[in-house]
Design an enzyme around this catalytic site. Structure first.
Site, PDB file in Angstrom:
ATOM      1  N   GLY A  12       0.840  -1.211   0.000  1.00 52.42           N
ATOM      2  CA  GLY A  12       0.000   0.000   0.000  1.00 52.42           C
ATOM      3  C   GLY A  12       0.866   1.249   0.000  1.00 52.42           C
ATOM      4  O   GLY A  12       0.601   2.204   0.729  1.00 52.42           O
ATOM      5  N   ARG A  15       0.052   5.797  -1.536  1.00 56.56           N
ATOM      6  CA  ARG A  15      -0.492   7.018  -0.917  1.00 56.56           C
ATOM      7  C   ARG A  15      -0.427   6.937   0.609  1.00 56.56           C
ATOM      8  O   ARG A  15      -0.104   5.884   1.175  1.00 56.56           O
ATOM      9  CB  ARG A  15      -1.929   7.295  -1.393  1.00 56.56           C
ATOM     10  N   ASP A  63      -3.499  -7.202  -4.625  1.00 58.26           N
ATOM     11  CA  ASP A  63      -4.406  -7.149  -3.483  1.00 58.26           C
ATOM     12  C   ASP A  63      -3.741  -7.897  -2.323  1.00 58.26           C
ATOM     13  O   ASP A  63      -3.485  -9.102  -2.414  1.00 58.26           O
ATOM     14  CB  ASP A  63      -5.732  -7.816  -3.864  1.00 58.26           C
ATOM     15  N   ASN A  90       2.102  -2.221   5.479  1.00 62.20           N
ATOM     16  CA  ASN A  90       1.401  -0.951   5.721  1.00 62.20           C
ATOM     17  C   ASN A  90      -0.063  -0.969   5.267  1.00 62.20           C
ATOM     18  O   ASN A  90      -0.884  -0.237   5.817  1.00 62.20           O
ATOM     19  CB  ASN A  90       2.166   0.157   4.994  1.00 62.20           C
ATOM     20  N   SER A 142      -1.661   0.246  15.455  1.00 63.26           N
ATOM     21  CA  SER A 142      -2.366   1.510  15.698  1.00 63.26           C
ATOM     22  C   SER A 142      -2.566   1.695  17.196  1.00 63.26           C
ATOM     23  O   SER A 142      -2.634   0.715  17.949  1.00 63.26           O
ATOM     24  CB  SER A 142      -3.738   1.475  15.015  1.00 63.26           C
ATOM     25  N   TYR A 155     -11.332  -3.104  13.465  1.00 61.44           N
ATOM     26  CA  TYR A 155     -10.018  -2.476  13.253  1.00 61.44           C
ATOM     27  C   TYR A 155      -9.112  -2.725  14.470  1.00 61.44           C
ATOM     28  O   TYR A 155      -7.937  -3.092  14.319  1.00 61.44           O
ATOM     29  CB  TYR A 155     -10.226  -0.980  13.021  1.00 61.44           C
ATOM     30  N   ALA A 157      -9.275  -5.147  16.637  1.00 60.72           N
ATOM     31  CA  ALA A 157      -8.887  -6.569  16.679  1.00 60.72           C
ATOM     32  C   ALA A 157      -7.772  -6.844  15.681  1.00 60.72           C
ATOM     33  O   ALA A 157      -6.807  -7.560  15.990  1.00 60.72           O
ATOM     34  CB  ALA A 157     -10.108  -7.447  16.393  1.00 60.72           C
ATOM     35  N   LYS A 159      -5.536  -4.711  14.539  1.00 56.94           N
ATOM     36  CA  LYS A 159      -4.292  -4.035  14.927  1.00 56.94           C
ATOM     37  C   LYS A 159      -3.685  -4.651  16.192  1.00 56.94           C
ATOM     38  O   LYS A 159      -2.459  -4.646  16.347  1.00 56.94           O
ATOM     39  CB  LYS A 159      -4.539  -2.531  15.099  1.00 56.94           C
ATOM     40  N   ILE A 188      -3.024  10.378  12.271  1.00 58.74           N
ATOM     41  CA  ILE A 188      -2.140  10.871  11.214  1.00 58.74           C
ATOM     42  C   ILE A 188      -3.003  11.417  10.075  1.00 58.74           C
ATOM     43  O   ILE A 188      -4.002  10.789   9.692  1.00 58.74           O
ATOM     44  CB  ILE A 188      -1.240   9.720  10.665  1.00 58.74           C
TER      45      ILE A 188
HETATM   46  P1  NAP Z   1      -4.847   5.396   3.608  1.00 54.51           P
HETATM   47  O1  NAP Z   1      -4.399   6.781   3.301  1.00 54.51           O
HETATM   48  O2  NAP Z   1      -6.296   5.083   3.613  1.00 54.51           O
HETATM   49  O3  NAP Z   1      -4.074   4.400   2.616  1.00 54.51           O
HETATM   50  C1  NAP Z   1      -4.308   3.029   2.711  1.00 54.51           C
HETATM   51  C2  NAP Z   1      -3.286   2.311   1.867  1.00 54.51           C
HETATM   52  O4  NAP Z   1      -3.543   0.896   1.973  1.00 54.51           O
HETATM   53  C3  NAP Z   1      -3.374   2.679   0.393  1.00 54.51           C
HETATM   54  O5  NAP Z   1      -2.074   2.756  -0.151  1.00 54.51           O
HETATM   55  C4  NAP Z   1      -4.142   1.499  -0.210  1.00 54.51           C
HETATM   56  O6  NAP Z   1      -3.788   1.215  -1.559  1.00 54.51           O
HETATM   57  C5  NAP Z   1      -3.645   0.365   0.666  1.00 54.51           C
HETATM   58  N1  NAP Z   1      -4.570  -0.768   0.641  1.00 54.51           N
HETATM   59  C6  NAP Z   1      -5.801  -0.846   1.178  1.00 54.51           C
HETATM   60  N2  NAP Z   1      -6.343  -2.060   0.918  1.00 54.51           N
HETATM   61  C7  NAP Z   1      -5.416  -2.750   0.217  1.00 54.51           C
HETATM   62  C8  NAP Z   1      -5.361  -4.061  -0.334  1.00 54.51           C
HETATM   63  N3  NAP Z   1      -6.387  -4.912  -0.203  1.00 54.51           N
HETATM   64  N4  NAP Z   1      -4.245  -4.439  -1.001  1.00 54.51           N
HETATM   65  C9  NAP Z   1      -3.206  -3.593  -1.137  1.00 54.51           C
HETATM   66  N5  NAP Z   1      -3.191  -2.350  -0.641  1.00 54.51           N
HETATM   67  C10 NAP Z   1      -4.282  -1.934   0.028  1.00 54.51           C
HETATM   68  O7  NAP Z   1      -4.315   4.943   5.034  1.00 54.51           O
HETATM   69  P2  NAP Z   1      -3.072   5.455   5.901  1.00 54.51           P
HETATM   70  O8  NAP Z   1      -3.576   6.431   6.867  1.00 54.51           O
HETATM   71  O9  NAP Z   1      -1.937   5.802   5.027  1.00 54.51           O
HETATM   72  O10 NAP Z   1      -2.747   4.118   6.725  1.00 54.51           O
HETATM   73  C11 NAP Z   1      -1.632   3.293   6.449  1.00 54.51           C
HETATM   74  C12 NAP Z   1      -1.498   2.276   7.568  1.00 54.51           C
HETATM   75  O11 NAP Z   1      -1.329   2.970   8.816  1.00 54.51           O
HETATM   76  C13 NAP Z   1      -2.743   1.401   7.740  1.00 54.51           C
HETATM   77  O12 NAP Z   1      -2.359   0.104   8.111  1.00 54.51           O
HETATM   78  C14 NAP Z   1      -3.471   2.082   8.882  1.00 54.51           C
HETATM   79  O13 NAP Z   1      -4.324   1.199   9.573  1.00 54.51           O
HETATM   80  C15 NAP Z   1      -2.323   2.547   9.730  1.00 54.51           C
HETATM   81  N6  NAP Z   1      -2.666   3.634  10.652  1.00 54.51           N
HETATM   82  C16 NAP Z   1      -3.114   4.836  10.169  1.00 54.51           C
HETATM   83  C17 NAP Z   1      -3.459   5.851  11.075  1.00 54.51           C
HETATM   84  C18 NAP Z   1      -3.941   7.206  10.647  1.00 54.51           C
HETATM   85  O14 NAP Z   1      -4.286   8.011  11.514  1.00 54.51           O
HETATM   86  N7  NAP Z   1      -3.972   7.531   9.369  1.00 54.51           N
HETATM   87  C19 NAP Z   1      -3.353   5.604  12.450  1.00 54.51           C
HETATM   88  C20 NAP Z   1      -2.899   4.372  12.890  1.00 54.51           C
HETATM   89  C21 NAP Z   1      -2.562   3.385  11.974  1.00 54.51           C
HETATM   90  P3  NAP Z   1      -4.670   1.773  -2.818  1.00 54.51           P
HETATM   91  O15 NAP Z   1      -4.806   3.245  -2.628  1.00 54.51           O
HETATM   92  O16 NAP Z   1      -3.850   1.399  -4.018  1.00 54.51           O
HETATM   93  O17 NAP Z   1      -5.985   1.048  -2.772  1.00 54.51           O
END
Ligand code: NAP
Length: 247
Positions: A12, A15, A63, A90, A142, A155, A157, A159, A188
């Site tokens: 992932g 972005r 995927d 990620n 997380s 979510y 569970a 994490k 974030i």
């Molecule tokens: P995001 O902006 O929504 O981006 C999610 C990423 O995951 C995208 O690159 C997406 O790829 C990819 N993805 C989703 N489903 C997928 C699949 N089935 N196969 C391959 N790629 C997949 O999320 P983020 O905020 O950057 O989060 C990144 C990580 O950090 C996640 O694990 C999230 O749970 C964790 N996290 C985030 C926060 C926060 O506050 N943002 C806090 C704690 C933890 P595509 O765009 O190509 O679909």
């Protein structure tokens, strides 16, 4: 250039936090493979951005839920780059709902995308890393996996599951010099958190001791540290990057 000559794979990566991680690893000297599911345009622009840093990048559509495709991705990375040093698990999604309203599909989608994907990629990467007697695996957990959150039981569970998996695999792979750690971000600024209303955002910010949300780069730099030689004696740990939210 602490990662000069190293090969990284970020799931992932096109972005959000994954993109920031890919760029931070490339800036430190690594060549970077990354996967994406739907963000093909962003994947193309990331390849160009990494090339502008003088590093090689390859974006692979895959995927993360599929075990077979995860194994194919690892095979392709090893074919193209001859090794794999750093894996960052990620990819993740949210499908929030209160328990009584939560649909089976919402539960399954989150557990499969967030937790099963970590098993898929770690298992597929482990053989290569064991052969090299070197590997760094960093999983995105997380603050919600540490503390729980109403409306996010699926979510939370997934994490918390990542934390148990990280600690177990750290013990299994330590003798092969493969270090396995997790990072637990708080709030974030990415697409994942963009859906919150101003009111919700204020409530979250008020609950953060540092009284601000974070940029993806602030998580990416901690991942860079865990991937670097400065973290050579750290394994099985969960580092919260949350402005104090989990305290
Ligand atoms: P995001 O902006 O929504 O981006 C999610 C990423 O995951 C995208 O690159 C997406 O790829 C990819 N993805 C989703 N489903 C997928 C699949 N089935 N196969 C391959 N790629 C997949 O999320 P983020 O905020 O950057 O989060 C990144 C990580 O950090 C996640 O694990 C999230 O749970 C964790 N996290 C985030 C926060 C926060 O506050 N943002 C806090 C704690 C933890 P595509 O765009 O190509 O679909």
């Amino acid at each position: 250039m602490v990662l000069e000559g190293k090969i990284a794979l970020v799931t992932g990566g096109a972005r959000g936090i994954g993109r920031a991680i890919s760029l931070e690893l490339a800036k430190a000297g690594a060549d970077v493979a990354f996967t994406y599911k739907s963000s093909s345009h962003l994947a193309e622009s990331l390849v160009s951005e990494v090339a502008a840093l003088g590093r090689k990048a390859v974006g692979i559509e895959a995927d993360a839920v599929s075990m077979a495709s995860s194994a194919e991705v690892i095979d392709r990375v090893v074919r193209e780059f001859k090794r794999l040093d750093i894996l960052v698990n990620n990819a993740g999604i949210t499908r929030d709902n209160l328990l009584l309203r939560m649909q089976e599909e919402e539960w399954d989608a989150v557990i499969q995308t967030n937790l099963k994907s970590v098993f898929n990629y770690t298992k597929a990467a482990a053989r290569t890393m064991m052969g090299q007697r070197y590997g760094r695996i960093i999983n995105l957990s997380s603050v919600v996996g540490l503390k729980g959150n109403a409306g996010q039981s699926n979510y939370a569970a997934s994490k918390a599951g990542i934390i148990g998996f990280t600690k177990s695999i750290a013990k299994e792979l330590a003798s092969r010099n493969i270090l396995v750690n997790a990072v637990a971000p708080g709030y974030i600024e990415t697409d994942m958190t963009a859906a919150l209303t101003e009111e919700q955002r204020k409530a979250v910010t008020d609950a953060i001791p540092l009284k601000r949300v974070a940029k993806p780069q602030e998580v990416a730099r901690v991942i860079l540290f865990l991937a670097s030689p400065d973290a050579d004696y750290i394994t099985g740990q969960v580092i919260a990057v949350d402005g104090g939210m989990s305290v």
